[in-house]
Design an enzyme around this catalytic site. Structure first.
Site, PDB file in Angstrom:
ATOM      1  N   GLU A  81     115.189  28.826 -31.467  1.00  0.00           N
ATOM      2  CA  GLU A  81     114.592  29.448 -30.278  1.00  0.00           C
ATOM      3  C   GLU A  81     115.659  29.536 -29.188  1.00  0.00           C
ATOM      4  O   GLU A  81     115.334  29.653 -28.009  1.00  0.00           O
ATOM      5  CB  GLU A  81     113.354  28.685 -29.817  1.00  0.00           C
ATOM      6  CG  GLU A  81     113.548  27.205 -29.629  1.00  0.00           C
ATOM      7  CD  GLU A  81     112.285  26.508 -29.170  1.00  0.00           C
ATOM      8  OE1 GLU A  81     111.706  26.944 -28.160  1.00  0.00           O
ATOM      9  OE2 GLU A  81     111.885  25.519 -29.809  1.00  0.00           O
ATOM     10  N   CYS A 113     109.685  25.365 -32.037  1.00  0.00           N
ATOM     11  CA  CYS A 113     110.313  24.322 -32.875  1.00  0.00           C
ATOM     12  C   CYS A 113     109.847  24.378 -34.323  1.00  0.00           C
ATOM     13  O   CYS A 113     110.295  23.586 -35.150  1.00  0.00           O
ATOM     14  CB  CYS A 113     110.009  22.948 -32.304  1.00  0.00           C
ATOM     15  SG  CYS A 113     110.461  22.802 -30.588  1.00  0.00           S
ATOM     16  N   HIS A 235     108.087  15.932 -35.642  1.00  0.00           N
ATOM     17  CA  HIS A 235     108.884  16.636 -34.650  1.00  0.00           C
ATOM     18  C   HIS A 235     109.011  15.692 -33.451  1.00  0.00           C
ATOM     19  O   HIS A 235     108.016  15.120 -33.013  1.00  0.00           O
ATOM     20  CB  HIS A 235     108.184  17.936 -34.253  1.00  0.00           C
ATOM     21  CG  HIS A 235     108.782  18.568 -33.046  1.00  0.00           C
ATOM     22  ND1 HIS A 235     110.126  18.835 -32.964  1.00  0.00           N
ATOM     23  CD2 HIS A 235     108.252  18.949 -31.851  1.00  0.00           C
ATOM     24  CE1 HIS A 235     110.392  19.374 -31.788  1.00  0.00           C
ATOM     25  NE2 HIS A 235     109.272  19.443 -31.092  1.00  0.00           N
ATOM     26  N   LYS A 244     103.550   7.802 -30.431  1.00  0.00           N
ATOM     27  CA  LYS A 244     102.118   8.073 -30.209  1.00  0.00           C
ATOM     28  C   LYS A 244     101.520   8.737 -31.447  1.00  0.00           C
ATOM     29  O   LYS A 244     100.373   8.484 -31.807  1.00  0.00           O
ATOM     30  CB  LYS A 244     101.936   8.985 -28.992  1.00  0.00           C
ATOM     31  CG  LYS A 244     102.228   8.262 -27.686  1.00  0.00           C
ATOM     32  CD  LYS A 244     101.913   9.114 -26.488  1.00  0.00           C
ATOM     33  CE  LYS A 244     102.316   8.363 -25.233  1.00  0.00           C
ATOM     34  NZ  LYS A 244     102.014   9.067 -24.001  1.00  0.00           N
TER      35      LYS A 244
HETATM   36  N1  CAA Z   1     108.787   1.982 -17.005  1.00  0.00           N
HETATM   37  C1  CAA Z   1     108.258   2.261 -18.213  1.00  0.00           C
HETATM   38  N2  CAA Z   1     107.595   3.432 -18.474  1.00  0.00           N
HETATM   39  C2  CAA Z   1     107.479   4.326 -17.481  1.00  0.00           C
HETATM   40  C3  CAA Z   1     108.007   4.094 -16.194  1.00  0.00           C
HETATM   41  C4  CAA Z   1     108.697   2.867 -15.964  1.00  0.00           C
HETATM   42  N3  CAA Z   1     109.241   2.579 -14.805  1.00  0.00           N
HETATM   43  N4  CAA Z   1     107.736   5.177 -15.435  1.00  0.00           N
HETATM   44  C5  CAA Z   1     107.057   6.048 -16.206  1.00  0.00           C
HETATM   45  N5  CAA Z   1     106.897   5.538 -17.448  1.00  0.00           N
HETATM   46  C6  CAA Z   1     106.263   6.167 -18.615  1.00  0.00           C
HETATM   47  C7  CAA Z   1     104.952   6.865 -18.332  1.00  0.00           C
HETATM   48  O1  CAA Z   1     103.859   5.955 -18.314  1.00  0.00           O
HETATM   49  C8  CAA Z   1     104.905   7.845 -19.495  1.00  0.00           C
HETATM   50  O2  CAA Z   1     104.538   7.200 -20.672  1.00  0.00           O
HETATM   51  P1  CAA Z   1     103.087   7.413 -21.312  1.00  0.00           P
HETATM   52  O3  CAA Z   1     102.946   8.864 -21.580  1.00  0.00           O
HETATM   53  O4  CAA Z   1     103.136   6.623 -22.559  1.00  0.00           O
HETATM   54  O5  CAA Z   1     102.103   6.922 -20.310  1.00  0.00           O
HETATM   55  C9  CAA Z   1     106.364   8.237 -19.672  1.00  0.00           C
HETATM   56  O6  CAA Z   1     107.114   7.212 -19.030  1.00  0.00           O
HETATM   57  C10 CAA Z   1     106.742   9.561 -19.044  1.00  0.00           C
HETATM   58  O7  CAA Z   1     106.285   9.562 -17.719  1.00  0.00           O
HETATM   59  P2  CAA Z   1     105.531  10.832 -17.096  1.00  0.00           P
HETATM   60  O8  CAA Z   1     104.509  11.325 -18.050  1.00  0.00           O
HETATM   61  O9  CAA Z   1     105.127  10.516 -15.722  1.00  0.00           O
HETATM   62  O10 CAA Z   1     106.784  11.829 -17.081  1.00  0.00           O
HETATM   63  P3  CAA Z   1     106.879  13.303 -16.564  1.00  0.00           P
HETATM   64  O11 CAA Z   1     105.550  13.869 -16.302  1.00  0.00           O
HETATM   65  O12 CAA Z   1     107.897  13.365 -15.490  1.00  0.00           O
HETATM   66  O13 CAA Z   1     107.548  14.018 -17.829  1.00  0.00           O
HETATM   67  C11 CAA Z   1     107.165  15.116 -19.922  1.00  0.00           C
HETATM   68  C12 CAA Z   1     107.206  13.776 -19.191  1.00  0.00           C
HETATM   69  C13 CAA Z   1     105.949  15.908 -19.470  1.00  0.00           C
HETATM   70  C14 CAA Z   1     107.042  14.847 -21.425  1.00  0.00           C
HETATM   71  C15 CAA Z   1     108.471  15.897 -19.610  1.00  0.00           C
HETATM   72  O14 CAA Z   1     109.580  15.202 -20.071  1.00  0.00           O
HETATM   73  C16 CAA Z   1     108.490  17.294 -20.204  1.00  0.00           C
HETATM   74  O15 CAA Z   1     107.904  18.225 -19.670  1.00  0.00           O
HETATM   75  N6  CAA Z   1     109.207  17.475 -21.365  1.00  0.00           N
HETATM   76  C17 CAA Z   1     109.316  18.752 -22.019  1.00  0.00           C
HETATM   77  C18 CAA Z   1     108.077  19.145 -22.792  1.00  0.00           C
HETATM   78  C19 CAA Z   1     107.902  18.367 -24.063  1.00  0.00           C
HETATM   79  O16 CAA Z   1     108.816  17.743 -24.577  1.00  0.00           O
HETATM   80  N7  CAA Z   1     106.702  18.430 -24.645  1.00  0.00           N
HETATM   81  C20 CAA Z   1     106.431  17.795 -25.897  1.00  0.00           C
HETATM   82  C21 CAA Z   1     105.336  18.476 -26.676  1.00  0.00           C
HETATM   83  S1  CAA Z   1     105.727  20.210 -26.893  1.00  0.00           S
HETATM   84  C22 CAA Z   1     106.767  20.239 -28.229  1.00  0.00           C
HETATM   85  O17 CAA Z   1     106.776  19.344 -29.002  1.00  0.00           O
HETATM   86  C23 CAA Z   1     107.678  21.405 -28.416  1.00  0.00           C
HETATM   87  C24 CAA Z   1     108.996  21.058 -27.874  1.00  0.00           C
HETATM   88  O18 CAA Z   1     109.850  20.517 -28.569  1.00  0.00           O
HETATM   89  C25 CAA Z   1     109.262  21.358 -26.484  1.00  0.00           C
END
Ligand code: CAA
Length: 396
Positions: A81, A113, A235, A244
């Protein structure tokens, strides 16, 4: 009896550079545990402007192919992609760079992906009708979300190459599989945008819900359950999502010992991903490579469940059976490659991130004197653009 088709060889290439995820946290004023524990990420591979999906893909394949393979490959399929052209398939460049025999078909497949998984099915179907043919499947991507975005900590770059043949030396791709398609907007990249648009939390929910529903359907259709599998690969947009995923499959009333066996294997499947980051189409196959090269307890005949997910969304649950002697066809020193990369400071990372191909009026741009090229450990690099044509160079 039906012929067995699957992965005969598997190679992996990544860029020379990486960023420590803790340095990213520091640079973005985030608690480092959010990335290290919350996402379970440690490092991310970073590409310079002299590497793209073609140079990485060709470099991954060059590691595994010998002259005999190049004579027998009848198709090259690149799942990606991060395409470099809206028309010409990256597989055509790669076919040329690898000097594969001319009477071959070369195409690119896209569905986020998921593309490389579709490529495997296409390869398998082709070999069923052309038993002596080989197909080269490459999953090559550069994940870039943009500076200071929520996705920035889930970037990465790399390429997996797999030689698909009958009587494969590593793993047979079995026939049972279930796909699912949902028209959702969880992650997409419009033509006018350099970076994807992502609804991050929605995307992780969809990934997990697609897994649950697809695996349920798989169990029903084939009358199988967890006990049919020895390990699972997922993936891995970031390793914590894989954790998870495996936890969602393990049943509540399952014996602790059985659960721990699955979890132990899961942790070996994320060793490479933790250090490379998301490589989109290749990420599931990097997790397979990590499992096969780092888990001591796997043996021939073991069945591995595979979950492929591409945003948009298309997913598939399928499975592999490990071949007799598979360990002899894998590397056991790959971690050295990770240790030999060069660590970037946050400033160096940002400089590489923003560097673009800037063409003069004739459509030329020359990188041949750049240190980036001399430093590369890969077989191929992008050397220059001439009259809007990308020119690659074999350097190793
Ligand atoms: N200590 C320990 N853990 C902490 C922490 C700390 N100080 N602060 C936060 N965390 C944890 C949170 O609790 C969370 O874990 P859980 O989900 O288990 O509760 C984790 O860290 C991440 O925190 P947030 O959810 O608050 O993080 P965020 O909202 O800033 O970003 C995300 C997370 C949404 C995944 C972001 O990285 C993102 O948008 N990534 C790109 C999209 C993606 O990868 N999607 C995956 C599915 S789609 C797919 O698979 C296709 C692909 O490849 C893209």
């Amino acid at each position: 009896e039906k012929i067995k088709i699957g992965i005969d060889k598997i190679g992996f290439a990544m860029p020379k550079y990486f960023l420590d995820i803790r340095d990213l946290a520091l640079g973005r004023n985030e608690n480092e545990n959010k990335f290290v524990k919350g996402l379970m990420q440690s490092e991310m591979s970073i590409t310079p402007v002299t590497e793209d999906i073609v140079s990485l893909g060709a470099s991954a394949a060059e590691q595994i192919l010998d002259e005999e393979d190049k004579k027998n490959i009848e198709m090259v399929i690149v799942g990606t992609e991060s395409g470099i052209d809206q028309s010409k398939a990256s597989a055509v460049f790669i076919h040329h760079l690898l000097d594969i025999q001319p009477f071959a078909r070369c195409i690119e497949i896209k569905e986020a992906c998921y593309g490389a998984t579709a490529a495997l099915t296409f390869a398998k179907n082709y070999i069923e009708k052309n038993e002596n043919a080989s197909v080269l499947v490459i999953a090559s991507d550069i994940a870039k979300y943009g500076i200071d975005t929520p996705g920035e900590s889930t970037q990465g770059a790399g390429s997996i190459a797999m030689l698909i043949k009958k009587d494969p030396k590593i793993a047979v791709i079995n026939d049972e599989n279930v796909c699912q398609t949902r028209d959702i907007m969880d992650f997409w990249r419009p033509n006018y945008s350099d970076f994807p648009i992502v609804d991050g939390h929605f995307s992780t929910k969809q990934y997990l819900d697609c897994l649950a529903t697809t695996f349920d359907e798989y169990k029903k259709r084939y009358n199988q359950d967890l006990s049919d599998f020895v390990a699972f690969c997922f993936h891995l947009p970031f390793p914590k999502l894989g954790l998870k995923a495996i936890n969602s499959l393990l049943e509540k009333n399952m014996e602790k010992e059985v659960k721990n066996k699955f979890l132990e294997k899961f942790h070996t499947s994320i060793i490479y991903g933790k250090r490379v980051g998301n490589i989109y189409t290749g990420s599931l196959y990097l997790s397979l490579l990590s499992l096969l090269e780092n888990c001591d307890s796997l043996k021939a005949g073991d069945k591995i469940g595979m979950y492929s997910y591409g945003s948009g969304a298309v997913c598939e649950f399928f499975n592999l059976t490990l071949a007799e002697g598979f360990k002899n066809h894998l590397r056991h020193d790959r971690l050295n490659d990770f240790d030999n990369r060069r660590q970037l400071s946050i400033n160096e990372y940002e400089n590489l991130f923003f560097e673009k191909i800037i063409l003069d009026n004739e459509g030329n741009c020359d990188f041949s004197n750049r240190k980036l090229i001399q430093e590369s450990d890969n077989a191929f690099v992008l050397e220059k653009v001439e009259n809007h044509k990308r020119i690659y160079k074999k350097i190793k």
